[in-house]
Design a protein around this motif. Structure first.
Motif, PDB file in Angstrom:
ATOM      1  N   LEU A 360       0.834  -1.196   0.000  1.00  0.00           N
ATOM      2  CA  LEU A 360       0.000   0.000   0.000  1.00  0.00           C
ATOM      3  C   LEU A 360       0.868   1.244   0.000  1.00  0.00           C
ATOM      4  N   THR A 361       0.555   2.172  -0.874  1.00  0.00           N
ATOM      5  CA  THR A 361       1.266   3.440  -0.951  1.00  0.00           C
ATOM      6  C   THR A 361       0.271   4.571  -0.734  1.00  0.00           C
ATOM      7  N   LEU A 362       0.523   5.401   0.268  1.00  0.00           N
ATOM      8  CA  LEU A 362      -0.371   6.514   0.574  1.00  0.00           C
ATOM      9  C   LEU A 362      -0.149   7.642  -0.419  1.00  0.00           C
ATOM     10  N   SER A 363      -1.247   8.198  -0.912  1.00  0.00           N
ATOM     11  CA  SER A 363      -1.165   9.190  -1.988  1.00  0.00           C
ATOM     12  C   SER A 363      -0.545  10.498  -1.520  1.00  0.00           C
ATOM     13  N   ALA A 364      -0.820  10.912  -0.280  1.00  0.00           N
ATOM     14  CA  ALA A 364      -0.380  12.232   0.173  1.00  0.00           C
ATOM     15  C   ALA A 364       1.115  12.308   0.404  1.00  0.00           C
ATOM     16  N   CYS A 365       1.698  11.271   1.016  1.00  0.00           N
ATOM     17  CA  CYS A 365       3.110  11.340   1.417  1.00  0.00           C
ATOM     18  C   CYS A 365       3.983  10.267   0.778  1.00  0.00           C
ATOM     19  N   LYS A 366       3.370   9.318   0.037  1.00  0.00           N
ATOM     20  CA  LYS A 366       4.081   8.254  -0.675  1.00  0.00           C
ATOM     21  C   LYS A 366       4.740   7.238   0.261  1.00  0.00           C
ATOM     22  N   HIS A 367       4.378   7.226   1.541  1.00  0.00           N
ATOM     23  CA  HIS A 367       4.903   6.194   2.434  1.00  0.00           C
ATOM     24  C   HIS A 367       4.203   4.871   2.140  1.00  0.00           C
ATOM     25  N   THR A 368       4.923   3.775   2.326  1.00  0.00           N
ATOM     26  CA  THR A 368       4.378   2.453   2.011  1.00  0.00           C
ATOM     27  C   THR A 368       4.226   1.635   3.287  1.00  0.00           C
ATOM     28  N   ILE A 369       3.276   0.691   3.231  1.00  0.00           N
ATOM     29  CA  ILE A 369       2.967  -0.137   4.386  1.00  0.00           C
ATOM     30  C   ILE A 369       2.276  -1.399   3.892  1.00  0.00           C
ATOM     31  N   CYS A 370       2.352  -2.474   4.670  1.00  0.00           N
ATOM     32  CA  CYS A 370       1.648  -3.700   4.291  1.00  0.00           C
ATOM     33  C   CYS A 370       0.200  -3.639   4.772  1.00  0.00           C
ATOM     34  N   LYS A 371      -0.612  -4.549   4.269  1.00  0.00           N
ATOM     35  CA  LYS A 371      -2.045  -4.527   4.559  1.00  0.00           C
ATOM     36  C   LYS A 371      -2.330  -4.753   6.042  1.00  0.00           C
ATOM     37  N   ASN A 372      -1.681  -5.713   6.679  1.00  0.00           N
ATOM     38  CA  ASN A 372      -1.939  -6.015   8.081  1.00  0.00           C
ATOM     39  C   ASN A 372      -1.562  -4.839   8.980  1.00  0.00           C
ATOM     40  N   CYS A 373      -0.417  -4.236   8.728  1.00  0.00           N
ATOM     41  CA  CYS A 373      -0.005  -3.085   9.540  1.00  0.00           C
ATOM     42  C   CYS A 373      -0.946  -1.903   9.331  1.00  0.00           C
ATOM     43  N   PHE A 374      -1.436  -1.747   8.105  1.00  0.00           N
ATOM     44  CA  PHE A 374      -2.385  -0.661   7.829  1.00  0.00           C
ATOM     45  C   PHE A 374      -3.677  -0.861   8.619  1.00  0.00           C
ATOM     46  N   ARG A 391      -8.288  13.062  13.259  1.00  0.00           N
ATOM     47  CA  ARG A 391      -7.764  12.839  11.915  1.00  0.00           C
ATOM     48  C   ARG A 391      -6.944  11.556  11.918  1.00  0.00           C
ATOM     49  N   VAL A 392      -7.116  10.760  10.895  1.00  0.00           N
ATOM     50  CA  VAL A 392      -6.295   9.562  10.721  1.00  0.00           C
ATOM     51  C   VAL A 392      -5.046   9.986   9.963  1.00  0.00           C
ATOM     52  N   LEU A 393      -3.918  10.009  10.659  1.00  0.00           N
ATOM     53  CA  LEU A 393      -2.664  10.477  10.074  1.00  0.00           C
ATOM     54  C   LEU A 393      -1.832   9.307   9.568  1.00  0.00           C
ATOM     55  N   CYS A 394      -0.817   9.632   8.797  1.00  0.00           N
ATOM     56  CA  CYS A 394       0.117   8.629   8.300  1.00  0.00           C
ATOM     57  C   CYS A 394       0.782   7.913   9.474  1.00  0.00           C
ATOM     58  N   PHE A 395       1.101   6.662   9.283  1.00  0.00           N
ATOM     59  CA  PHE A 395       1.684   5.824  10.331  1.00  0.00           C
ATOM     60  C   PHE A 395       3.131   6.206  10.648  1.00  0.00           C
ATOM     61  N   HIS A 396       3.803   6.901   9.731  1.00  0.00           N
ATOM     62  CA  HIS A 396       5.226   7.205   9.906  1.00  0.00           C
ATOM     63  C   HIS A 396       5.404   8.217  11.042  1.00  0.00           C
ATOM     64  N   GLU A 397       6.431   8.007  11.874  1.00  0.00           N
ATOM     65  CA  GLU A 397       6.637   8.840  13.048  1.00  0.00           C
ATOM     66  C   GLU A 397       6.825  10.309  12.703  1.00  0.00           C
ATOM     67  N   ASP A 398       7.540  10.601  11.640  1.00  0.00           N
ATOM     68  CA  ASP A 398       7.870  11.982  11.290  1.00  0.00           C
ATOM     69  C   ASP A 398       6.892  12.597  10.304  1.00  0.00           C
ATOM     70  N   CYS A 399       5.811  11.895  10.011  1.00  0.00           N
ATOM     71  CA  CYS A 399       4.842  12.381   9.015  1.00  0.00           C
ATOM     72  C   CYS A 399       3.519  12.706   9.700  1.00  0.00           C
ATOM     73  N   GLN A 400       3.008  13.889   9.450  1.00  0.00           N
ATOM     74  CA  GLN A 400       1.730  14.320  10.012  1.00  0.00           C
ATOM     75  C   GLN A 400       0.669  14.515   8.926  1.00  0.00           C
ATOM     76  N   ALA A 401       0.861  13.899   7.771  1.00  0.00           N
ATOM     77  CA  ALA A 401      -0.091  14.066   6.669  1.00  0.00           C
ATOM     78  C   ALA A 401      -1.323  13.202   6.906  1.00  0.00           C
ATOM     79  N   PRO A 402      -2.520  13.769   6.816  1.00  0.00           N
ATOM     80  CA  PRO A 402      -3.740  12.948   6.934  1.00  0.00           C
ATOM     81  C   PRO A 402      -3.891  12.037   5.716  1.00  0.00           C
ATOM     82  N   ILE A 403      -4.425  10.860   5.933  1.00  0.00           N
ATOM     83  CA  ILE A 403      -4.605   9.899   4.841  1.00  0.00           C
ATOM     84  C   ILE A 403      -5.760  10.341   3.955  1.00  0.00           C
ATOM     85  N   ASP A 404      -5.528  10.354   2.661  1.00  0.00           N
ATOM     86  CA  ASP A 404      -6.554  10.789   1.707  1.00  0.00           C
ATOM     87  C   ASP A 404      -7.807   9.929   1.814  1.00  0.00           C
ATOM     88  N   LEU A 405      -8.954  10.567   1.496  1.00  0.00           N
ATOM     89  CA  LEU A 405     -10.221   9.835   1.503  1.00  0.00           C
ATOM     90  C   LEU A 405     -10.203   8.696   0.488  1.00  0.00           C
TER      91      LEU A 405
END
Length: 569
Positions: A360-374, A391-405
């Motif tokens: 899975l690749t998030l559109s806003a910040c391009k961070h990637t994650i597997c399905k189970n962790c997501f 707000r549901v934010l990106c899982f990355h510690e240094d990223c505060q981007a909300p996940i796109d709808l």
């Protein structure tokens, strides 16, 4: 750049969300939008008078109640609850109806009850498609269902009943029917980009509407594009008797083909993705022996998809396809092949668990994650997050981007999305207690606005009425401060009323206690004499007192007084 938003009707309110399911606003209009073609409204502004003295005209009832009567008509409800001679009186505001109910029930000869009404305004083609389902749901609980043709091919569907719980239950069934079926992908297909809820903006254009009309005529059902909620809705006329599951399966396949044709050309990176299909020995031999491999090669040539020769790994035969994921999934579905997996290099593993491939690749910040962790991240956000606003934010510690709808709808299940939307609403209500409150019924999650111009809020989910100023039950003829003081005594009085020990004087509404041995009582406030059995007032005389004395000593029956000339009320 315009903010991307998503509308949803949840627990009786219209909510609008932006990225990360941050709540933008709540709509508390009287007409709630279930879809772009269906709205719903509830009220308890009407009362049913099913017993009244002779000569009780509408003008006289208006004098008794003091309310502004909006309309009056003869009532009718099935199962003997309402009869044609009963009168349905409608007021402009619910507090006027409650006041009229209180005053009329305290008068001699009147028996009244509140009426709960639900109004659905829907397109004519939708009502015609689901009419049988609506009638079946209303008849199950013996409610009264009416239809009225309005302007612009709109039909008003009116549901009326005396029992709050029964009306609320059938209302939920009606809402489910009017919302129809919407196509969504299955759990194992959630990695397929663009097909989360089978929607494309072109469905709201003239060309898209024409395609949906042709699509609906092919299967004898109504198919409409809902631009507000971004869903394609299906209404099946013969839900109970037809093979609706096969219809939806057929519709899903056709919709998938349509969306595939609407998708833009894949990026160069997507064209170069490598996907692997693994076969066991017997399955691969079967593919070769039955000519399936030749059909697959022909399809790949049409798509201009390259393959790498098969290789043996741990007893399994692997075939590598270099193309975008949608094509290899469609190939596997059409020919009954095993599910493909993405060939991910070592450096593309999930940064959270470092084990599974990051699909899975998030559109806003391009961070990637597997399905189970997501999924675990979303579950943690729905239970442990304390961000305000939610707000549901990106899982990355240094990223505060909300996940796109679009990412939420593409990668998460429908139940997960609903849970996150409810959490966002609840968080907003909890952090703004001066603006919003939950319905006072403990099991209901509906929300109302405390600074509303309406004195009484009626929950659109459970139909419970609440004073918007103090959050307690409605209290006509009392201010909130007065009601807080008399509330303990009211509970005690209701207990006596249930036992039959207390009634209200028909002249001044003073509390009267059961005279027990006597057949009449005298009001301590207005001093009128009242027959306890029928609550009718009378003017006593010497002869009447003599007869009453004989009745109380058991020397005469009560009928002697009631049927005598001096004893008639």
């Amino acid at each position: 750049m315009a903010t991307v938003t998503l509308h949803r009707h949840i627990d009786g309110v219209d909510a609008r969300f932006t990225a990360g399911y941050e709540l933008l606003d709540l709509n508390f209009n009287s007409n709630m939008r279930l879809t772009n073609r269906v709205s719903v409204k509830v009220d308890a502004n009407s009362i049913l008078i099913f017993k009244y003295p002779a000569g009780s005209t509408i003008e006289r009832i208006k004098q008794y109640t003091g309310g502004k009567i909006q309309s009056a008509r003869q009532g009718k409800l099935e199962d003997g609850r309402l009869w044609h001679e009963n009168r349905m009186i409608r007021y402009k505001q619910p507090e006027e109806a409650l006041q009229a109910l209180k005053r009329l029930n305290s008068r001699a000869g009147f028996e009244c009850q509140a009426l709960y009404t639900v109004f659905f305004f829907a397109a004519k083609e939708i009502v015609n498609a689901v009419h049988g389902q609506l009638e079946h749901a209303a008849q199950t609980d013996g409610l009264f269902l009416e239809q009225e043709l309005r302007q612009d091919e709109q039909i008003l569907v009116r549901l009326t009943g005396l029992q709050q719980h029964a009306v609320a239950k059938v209302k939920q069934t009606f809402e489910s029917i009017f919302q129809g079926y919407h196509l969504a992908v299955e759990e194992e297909e959630l990695l397929r980009p663009g097909y989360s809820e089978m929607w494309d903006e072109s469905f709201s254009t003239h060309a898209g509407k024409d395609w949906l009309q042709k699509f609906s005529r092919a299967q004898d059902c109504v198919v409409l594009g809902d631009k507000i909620h971004q869903r394609v809705r299906f209404y099946l006329p013969h839900d109970e008797y037809g093979d609706w599951r096969s219809i939806l399966f057929w519709a899903k396949e056709k919709m998938r083909e349509k969306l595939h044709g609407l998708k833009p050309s894949p990026s160069p990176e997507a064209r170069q993705e490598k996907h692997i299909i693994e076969f066991d020995r017997s399955t691969f031999q079967n593919v070769l022996a039955n000519g399936i491999y030749g059909e697959i090669r022909k399809r790949l040539d049409e798509w201009r998809v390259s393959t790498r020769p098969s290789s043996q790994t741990r007893g399994m035969t692997q075939v590598v396809f270099k193309c975008q994921r949608e094509l290899v999934i469609q190939l596997a579905e059409d020919f009954g092949l095993p599910s493909p997996r993405l060939d991910v290099p070592e450096h593309a593993q999930c940064t959270q668990c470092e084990q599974a491939p990051a699909k899975l690749t998030l559109s806003a910040c391009k961070h990637t994650i597997c399905k189970n962790c997501f999924n675990r991240h979303l579950e943690a956000e729905s239970t442990g997050s304390n961000t305000v606003p939610f707000r549901v934010l990106c899982f990355h510690e240094d990223c505060q981007a909300p996940i796109d709808l679009d990412d939420m709808r593409r990668y998460a299940t429908d139940d997960t999305n609903k849970a996150l939307q409810r959490v966002s609403i609840a968080r907003t209500v909890r952090t703004h207690p001066s603006l919003y409150r939950l319905c006072r019924k403990p099991s209901c999650q509906s929300v109302y606005q405390t600074d509303s111009s309406f004195e009484i809020f009626m929950c659109s989910t459970c139909l419970t009425q609440t004073c918007t100023r103090c959050g307690d039950e409605p209290h006509v003829d009392w201010t909130c401060a007065e009601y807080k003081q008399v509330k303990p005594n009211l509970k005690l009085m209701r207990h006596y009323i249930i036992r039959g020990d207390t009634r209200l004087c028909p002249s001044c509404e003073q509390n009267l206690q059961n005279p027990k041995q006597d057949c009449y009582v005298q009001c301590s406030r207005c001093h009128v004499h009242i027959w306890w059995q029928c609550m009718a007032t009378f003017t006593p005389s010497v002869e009447q007192y003599r007869l009453l004395s004989l009745v109380q000593r058991g020397l005469r029956p009560i009928t002697t007084v009631l049927h005598s000339p001096v004893g008639q009320p």
